[in-house]
Design an enzyme around this catalytic site. Structure first.
Site, PDB file in Angstrom:
ATOM      1  N   ARG A  86      32.107  17.884   1.774  1.00  0.00           N
ATOM      2  CA  ARG A  86      32.158  17.572   3.193  1.00  0.00           C
ATOM      3  C   ARG A  86      30.937  18.029   3.996  1.00  0.00           C
ATOM      4  O   ARG A  86      30.854  17.764   5.188  1.00  0.00           O
ATOM      5  CB  ARG A  86      33.425  18.201   3.785  1.00  0.00           C
ATOM      6  CG  ARG A  86      34.712  17.644   3.178  1.00  0.00           C
ATOM      7  CD  ARG A  86      35.942  18.467   3.541  1.00  0.00           C
ATOM      8  NE  ARG A  86      36.174  18.572   4.968  1.00  0.00           N
ATOM      9  CZ  ARG A  86      36.724  17.617   5.714  1.00  0.00           C
ATOM     10  NH1 ARG A  86      37.109  16.473   5.152  1.00  0.00           N
ATOM     11  NH2 ARG A  86      36.900  17.792   7.001  1.00  0.00           N
ATOM     12  N   GLU A 144      35.865  15.426  -2.908  1.00  0.00           N
ATOM     13  CA  GLU A 144      35.181  15.147  -1.639  1.00  0.00           C
ATOM     14  C   GLU A 144      34.377  16.370  -1.223  1.00  0.00           C
ATOM     15  O   GLU A 144      34.938  17.452  -1.027  1.00  0.00           O
ATOM     16  CB  GLU A 144      36.193  14.815  -0.542  1.00  0.00           C
ATOM     17  CG  GLU A 144      35.541  14.531   0.808  1.00  0.00           C
ATOM     18  CD  GLU A 144      36.552  14.406   1.942  1.00  0.00           C
ATOM     19  OE1 GLU A 144      36.514  13.393   2.643  1.00  0.00           O
ATOM     20  OE2 GLU A 144      37.372  15.335   2.123  1.00  0.00           O
ATOM     21  N   HIS A 164      30.816  12.559   4.586  1.00  0.00           N
ATOM     22  CA  HIS A 164      31.612  13.065   3.481  1.00  0.00           C
ATOM     23  C   HIS A 164      31.384  12.185   2.265  1.00  0.00           C
ATOM     24  O   HIS A 164      31.386  10.955   2.370  1.00  0.00           O
ATOM     25  CB  HIS A 164      33.097  13.069   3.849  1.00  0.00           C
ATOM     26  CG  HIS A 164      33.416  13.935   5.020  1.00  0.00           C
ATOM     27  ND1 HIS A 164      34.630  13.904   5.671  1.00  0.00           N
ATOM     28  CD2 HIS A 164      32.678  14.873   5.679  1.00  0.00           C
ATOM     29  CE1 HIS A 164      34.624  14.770   6.669  1.00  0.00           C
ATOM     30  NE2 HIS A 164      33.449  15.361   6.697  1.00  0.00           N
ATOM     31  N   GLU A 198      29.657   8.795   9.757  1.00  0.00           N
ATOM     32  CA  GLU A 198      29.977   8.756  11.186  1.00  0.00           C
ATOM     33  C   GLU A 198      28.699   8.516  11.988  1.00  0.00           C
ATOM     34  O   GLU A 198      27.602   8.851  11.546  1.00  0.00           O
ATOM     35  CB  GLU A 198      30.626  10.074  11.605  1.00  0.00           C
ATOM     36  CG  GLU A 198      31.949  10.345  10.901  1.00  0.00           C
ATOM     37  CD  GLU A 198      32.442  11.773  11.073  1.00  0.00           C
ATOM     38  OE1 GLU A 198      33.665  11.973  10.979  1.00  0.00           O
ATOM     39  OE2 GLU A 198      31.609  12.673  11.281  1.00  0.00           O
ATOM     40  N   ARG A 217      41.157  21.281   4.792  1.00  0.00           N
ATOM     41  CA  ARG A 217      39.957  20.664   5.342  1.00  0.00           C
ATOM     42  C   ARG A 217      38.953  21.671   5.902  1.00  0.00           C
ATOM     43  O   ARG A 217      37.864  21.272   6.338  1.00  0.00           O
ATOM     44  CB  ARG A 217      40.337  19.642   6.424  1.00  0.00           C
ATOM     45  CG  ARG A 217      41.029  18.405   5.860  1.00  0.00           C
ATOM     46  CD  ARG A 217      41.454  17.436   6.955  1.00  0.00           C
ATOM     47  NE  ARG A 217      42.190  16.304   6.417  1.00  0.00           N
ATOM     48  CZ  ARG A 217      41.656  15.144   6.060  1.00  0.00           C
ATOM     49  NH1 ARG A 217      40.359  14.965   6.187  1.00  0.00           N
ATOM     50  NH2 ARG A 217      42.401  14.179   5.572  1.00  0.00           N
ATOM     51  N   ASP A 277       0.848  -1.202   0.000  1.00  0.00           N
ATOM     52  CA  ASP A 277       0.000   0.000   0.000  1.00  0.00           C
ATOM     53  C   ASP A 277       0.881   1.248   0.000  1.00  0.00           C
ATOM     54  O   ASP A 277       1.409   1.640   1.043  1.00  0.00           O
ATOM     55  CB  ASP A 277      -0.923  -0.031   1.219  1.00  0.00           C
ATOM     56  CG  ASP A 277      -1.775   1.228   1.358  1.00  0.00           C
ATOM     57  OD1 ASP A 277      -1.787   2.045   0.414  1.00  0.00           O
ATOM     58  OD2 ASP A 277      -2.419   1.390   2.405  1.00  0.00           O
ATOM     59  N   GLU A 321      31.449   8.379   3.604  1.00  0.00           N
ATOM     60  CA  GLU A 321      32.036   8.135   4.923  1.00  0.00           C
ATOM     61  C   GLU A 321      31.016   8.568   5.972  1.00  0.00           C
ATOM     62  O   GLU A 321      30.830   9.763   6.194  1.00  0.00           O
ATOM     63  CB  GLU A 321      33.338   8.927   5.085  1.00  0.00           C
ATOM     64  CG  GLU A 321      34.379   8.652   4.002  1.00  0.00           C
ATOM     65  CD  GLU A 321      35.527   9.645   4.066  1.00  0.00           C
ATOM     66  OE1 GLU A 321      35.763  10.239   5.140  1.00  0.00           O
ATOM     67  OE2 GLU A 321      36.185   9.845   3.025  1.00  0.00           O
ATOM     68  N   GLU A 365      33.455   5.606  13.231  1.00  0.00           N
ATOM     69  CA  GLU A 365      33.357   5.570  11.769  1.00  0.00           C
ATOM     70  C   GLU A 365      33.926   4.252  11.263  1.00  0.00           C
ATOM     71  O   GLU A 365      34.965   3.784  11.741  1.00  0.00           O
ATOM     72  CB  GLU A 365      34.118   6.746  11.145  1.00  0.00           C
ATOM     73  CG  GLU A 365      34.013   6.801   9.633  1.00  0.00           C
ATOM     74  CD  GLU A 365      34.701   8.031   9.059  1.00  0.00           C
ATOM     75  OE1 GLU A 365      35.168   7.957   7.907  1.00  0.00           O
ATOM     76  OE2 GLU A 365      34.791   9.069   9.769  1.00  0.00           O
ATOM     77  N   GLU A 421      36.098   8.219  16.372  1.00  0.00           N
ATOM     78  CA  GLU A 421      36.160   9.577  15.825  1.00  0.00           C
ATOM     79  C   GLU A 421      36.470  10.594  16.929  1.00  0.00           C
ATOM     80  O   GLU A 421      36.773  10.228  18.066  1.00  0.00           O
ATOM     81  CB  GLU A 421      34.851   9.921  15.113  1.00  0.00           C
ATOM     82  CG  GLU A 421      34.913   9.811  13.596  1.00  0.00           C
ATOM     83  CD  GLU A 421      35.900  10.776  12.958  1.00  0.00           C
ATOM     84  OE1 GLU A 421      36.311  11.768  13.609  1.00  0.00           O
ATOM     85  OE2 GLU A 421      36.302  10.533  11.802  1.00  0.00           O
TER      86      GLU A 421
END
Length: 450
Positions: free
Chosen positions: A341, A339, A249, A138, A322, A57, A136, A200, A193
Site C-alpha cells: 500500500r 497488496e 496500491h 488515485e 489497513r 535521439d 489502483e 479512483e 475518494e
C-alpha cells in the site's frame, strides 16, 4: 477491436486502421521517471514502424544515452495498438503503440524501463512463475486558469463514495471510463475518494508488463480527458496539506506456470495462504526500505506517508488490517493476492512493479520467514509500543529513501547498472535541489520573527 490484448496481429491492426481511417500513429515510450514520450508518424510508415526502423535521439531523453551513442530505435508492441477515442472525426482518427527501445544492432536497450520489466518477468519464469499485477491509482482534479495551469482549488467538495450533486467529478469519470473502455480496458469500479477532488477508477489486473502499460495509458487518458473539461488531473502524491494523498496500491500474485494455479493459495492453511505467499510477504518487508525511492520517488511522496491520512508508514503485514503496509484482500482461490500500500502514482510503473516483484521473489528464493501478523491498529500505537513489537518506519524523506536504495541491493539488481546509476543521480539532484530551496513555510515562520 479489443486493444492491449495478447495475440493482436499486424493484419488485424491494418484492418482497424482502414476501418477507423487512422492517419497518424503515435509511438510511445517512457523515460526513467515514467513520463510518457512519443513521436508521431504517418500511417504510410506502418511497415517501417512494425520493423522497428523509426529512430530517435536518445541523448535528448534524461537518463537514456550519451551524445556519442545517441541513436535508438522504437520497437512497437502490437498488443498495445489502440485508436485514440478523442481523435475520432469523420474520416479521420489517430492510433498509438507502446514501444520498447532497441540499440542500432537490434539488441534491447538496457535503459528502457519496459525492457527492465521484461528482465524481471524472465527471472520469475526461470523460477517457474508468472507475475500478475493489479494497480489502483488515485488522482485529484483541480480547476485550471485561463492558461490551462492548475490553481489550488479542487473541482468538487465531495467525499468518499459520495454521489452527485456533491460529486461534480462524476461526469469527468464517465468520459474517462468511456475512453478507457474503447482502448481495451476492463473497468471494475469508479468512485469519488476520501479527499475533496480525489477520484479512483479501477481496472482489471493483468500480467506485469501489460499492467505497467495499462497504468501508463491510464494516467495519460485521465489527464487528457480532464483537460477537455477545463480541469487539471494530477497524480502528485500529496497536493493538499491536511488531506489524504493519492496512492497506487499494488496487488500482486504469482502463478505457477507448470500447474497454472495461483502460487499464493493453499486451502489447508488457516489464512488459506501458501508458504510461497508468506515468503513473498517476508521478501517485501525485508526489502521495502531499499525500493521505497522507486515506488515513492518524489520529495512530495513522503508527505503522504505520515500517520493520520490512511497511507501506511509502518513496516508490517496483516490479513485485513489497513493500517499495515501489506495486507491480504479477502478473496481467495485464483484471486489470492498480496497488496502493498505504500507506492504512489508518481512512480514509474515499470520500475515499481519490477522492484516489488523482485523483492518478493527474493523472499521466496531465500525461504524467508514472515514476521508475526499485526492485527491491531498501528496508527493508534505509541512509539514505544511499535518499537517493542519490532515495527519499523518507512523512510520519512526522499533523502533517507535514496540512502536506503544505495545501501541495499534490490535497486541495482532490478534496474541494471545503467538505469540504476542514472536514476540515483536524478534523485540525488532532486533531493539536493529541495534541501537547498527556501520555502514559503520558512519565510512565513522566520522572516519576521528573526
Amino acid at each position: 477491436m479489443s486493444t492491449l490484448t495478447v495475440g493482436t496481429t499486424l493484419e488485424t491492426i491494418k484492418e482497424e486502421i482502414k476501418k477507423s481511417n487512422v492517419e497518424l500513429l503515435h509511438l510511445q515510450f517512457v523515460d526513467i521517471e515514467g513520463v510518457l514520450k512519443h513521436v508521431t508518424v504517418t500511417v504510410e510508415q506502418l511497415d517501417d514502424v512494425v520493423d522497428g526502423k523509426i529512430m530517435f535521439d536518445g541523448s535528448s531523453v534524461a537518463g537514456f544515452s550519451p551524445i556519442n551513442k545517441s541513436d535508438l530505435y522504437l520497437l512497437p508492441d502490437l498488443n498495445t495498438f489502440a485508436v485514440l477515442p478523442w481523435s475520432v472525426e469523420p474520416n479521420y482518427s489517430e492510433g498509438r503503440f507502446i514501444c520498447s527501445i532497441t540499440n542500432p544492432d537490434g539488441t534491447l536497450f538496457e535503459g528502457d524501463p519496459r525492457n527492465i520489466m521484461k528482465k524481471t518477468i524472465d527471472k520469475a519464469a526461470e523460477k517457474g512463475y508468472s507475475i500478475n499485477v493489479g494497480p489502483e491509482l488515485e488522482f485529484f482534479l483541480f480547476k485550471a486558469d485561463e492558461n490551462g495551469l492548475p490553481i489550488q482549488e479542487t473541482q468538487d467538495l465531495g467525499g468518499y463514495f459520495e454521489t452527485s450533486p456533491r460529486d461534480y467529478g462524476e461526469r469527468v469519470r464517465l468520459e474517462i471510463y468511456r475512453a478507457l473502455k474503447k482502448m481495451g480496458f476492463t473497468i471494475e469500479a469508479s468512485h469519488h475518494e476520501v479527499a475533496e477532488g480525489q477520484h479512483e477508477i479501477n481496472f482489471k489486473y493483468d500480467n506485469a508488463l501489460t499492467a505497467a502499460d495499462l497504468a501508463t495509458t491510464y494516467k495519460w487518458v485521465v489527464k487528457t480527458i480532464a483537460r477537455q473539461f477545463g480541469l487539471h488531473a494530477t497524480f502528485m502524491p500529496k497536493p493538499i496539506f491536511g488531506s489524504n494523498g493519492s496512492g497506487m496500491h499494488v496487488n500482486i500474485s504469482l502463478f505457477n506456470n507448470e500447474k497454472g494455479s495461483n502460487a499464493f493459495f493453499d486451502e489447508n492453511d488457516p489464512r488459506q495462504l501458501s508458504e510461497t505467499a508468506y515468503q513473498f510477504i517476508a521478501g517485501l518487508l525485508d526489502n521495502v526500505k531499499s525500493f521505497a525511492a522507486i515506488t515513492n520517488p518524489l520529495v512530495n511522496s513522503y508527505k503522504r506517508l505520515v500517520p493520520g491520512y490512511e497511507a501506511p508508514c509502518y513496516i508490517a503485514w496483516s490479513a485485513s488490517n489497513r493500517s499495515a503496509l501489506i495486507r491480504i484482500p479477502a478473496k481467495r482461490g485464483i484471486a489470492t493476492r498480496v497488496e502493498i500500500r505504500c507506492p504512489d502514482p508518481s512512480a514509474n510503473p515499470y520500475f515499481a512493479y519490477a522492484a516489488i516483484a523482485a523483492a518478493g521473489l527474493a523472499g521466496v528464493t531465500s525461504a524467508l520467514e514472515v514476521p508475526a501478523e499485526i492485527v491491531d491498529d498501528i496508527f493508534s500505537m505509541s512509539e514505544s509500543e511499535r518499537t517493542n513489537r519490532g515495527i519499523e518506519n518507512l523512510p520519512t524523506t526522499l533523502g533517507e529513501a535514496i540512502a536506503e536504495l544505495k545501501e541495499g541491493t534490490i535497486g541495482r539488481e532490478v534496474l541494471g547498472e545503467h538505469a540504476y546509476n542514472e536514476y540515483v543521480a536524478l534523485k540525488d539532484k532532486e533531493w539536493e535541489s529541495y534541501r537547498m530551496a527556501v520555502t514559503e513555510w520558512e519565510l512565513n515562520r522566520y522572516q519576521v520573527k528573526f
